[in-house]
Design an enzyme around this catalytic site. Sequence first.
Site, mmCIF file in Angstrom:
data_model
loop_
_atom_site.group_PDB
_atom_site.id
_atom_site.type_symbol
_atom_site.label_atom_id
_atom_site.label_comp_id
_atom_site.label_asym_id
_atom_site.label_seq_id
_atom_site.Cartn_x
_atom_site.Cartn_y
_atom_site.Cartn_z
ATOM 1 N N CYS A 115 109.823 58.658 37.181
ATOM 2 C CA CYS A 115 111.092 58.747 38.062
ATOM 3 C C CYS A 115 110.831 59.870 39.028
ATOM 4 O O CYS A 115 111.156 59.901 40.323
ATOM 5 C CB CYS A 115 112.252 58.749 37.386
ATOM 6 N N HIS A 149 114.647 53.891 42.392
ATOM 7 C CA HIS A 149 114.474 54.592 41.323
ATOM 8 C C HIS A 149 113.143 53.958 40.649
ATOM 9 O O HIS A 149 113.113 52.539 40.695
ATOM 10 C CB HIS A 149 115.454 55.255 40.466
ATOM 11 N N HIS A 152 116.547 62.222 34.337
ATOM 12 C CA HIS A 152 116.225 61.017 34.968
ATOM 13 C C HIS A 152 116.713 61.314 36.665
ATOM 14 O O HIS A 152 117.686 62.034 36.881
ATOM 15 C CB HIS A 152 116.694 59.688 34.905
#
Length: 384
Positions: free
Chosen positions: A299, A359, A347
């Site tokens: 990520c 993402h 994240h």
Amino acid sequence: MASHRKPRQHPLASLTGGGSRRARTARTAATLALAGAATATGLDGTAQAAPRPTPAQVKDRVDALYQEAEVATQHYNGAKESADTAREELSRLQDEAARRTRRLNAARAELGTLATSQYRSGGIDPTVRLLLSADPQRYLDGAAVLERTGSHQATAVAGYARRLGSVRQIRQRAEDTVERLADTEARLKKHRVTIVHKLDAAEQLLSRLTAEQRQRMASRGGARNGPDRSGPDRSRTDRGTDRGTDRGDGPSGVPGGAQAAAAAAQAPSPRAARAVSFAYGALGKPYVWGATGPSGYDCSGLTQAAWKAGGVALPRTTYTQISSGPRISRSQLAPGDLVFFYSGISHVGLYVGNGQMIHAPHPGAPVRLAPIDQMPFAAATRPA
């Protein structure tokens, strides 16, 4: 007076005629009977298998394992960045130590020439004692040596002292860097083991599902093909399976290329526009933990690469990227902003407008468009 009463017999002995052997036999039989009853009870308890988890329970646990693996991945990324920095610093220090050692040797040779000349003219010059000293630095600490030498010799001795101290300082810094690098590599190994264990556990859970159940899970944003445990050293080419669905169209059905152009046009700066365009170009590429592209991303590796394309150098981890610019409220979000999730900021995605982000979700799920409401929102940042 001492008692002369007979010792009391065991009840089993009286029932069997008082024989000690018979008593022991009876006790043994009773013990075996009890043990058999306990064993039977245990078998009855274990004979009933644990209930098979439902697909929803598997998904919840797999999602939790992926999130835990991502936390470990961010720690791994931070440790790897520190290790890379330490290696670069160590290489620089080693080069600098070599250069300073050459200058030290040249200064030593000059002192040797002066000492030889002085010795031939008679007496033991302080320079000679300096060269013969087992601890040159300690000898040089005595200021009187400079007062007993001529101006040229004093300059040579002072230069040697300065270079000797400089070399020792550089070597000490190099030794400290080596120790720091060893500690960092130990942390890298620990985080790598944690990541692999989490992904192994997720893979075992997913193996309990049928292909149809896994496909339904994938359609709801869950795992597609199981964890990819290859890590940052992955060298495989991008997978093309289901790439079209991973690229996806926006909620209004705008084709991917037009949607990318529309999002870039709404970006608050040319740099953000380039970051958005890069993120759209990465759609469908696999998630690979610890990777920064170009074949795969995790990520924070994706957001770092996207903003690098925009000309901005972001730090490596989610924990540091969140401080790469001013905080933005959800109502102020614009394409290119970084959106962070979970209370631990583990994240990150790149906002592209219309409540969506691009993402790298987790192993088995390639880079994709997703609503920012899919995970617990924590904060947003606009890189500068």
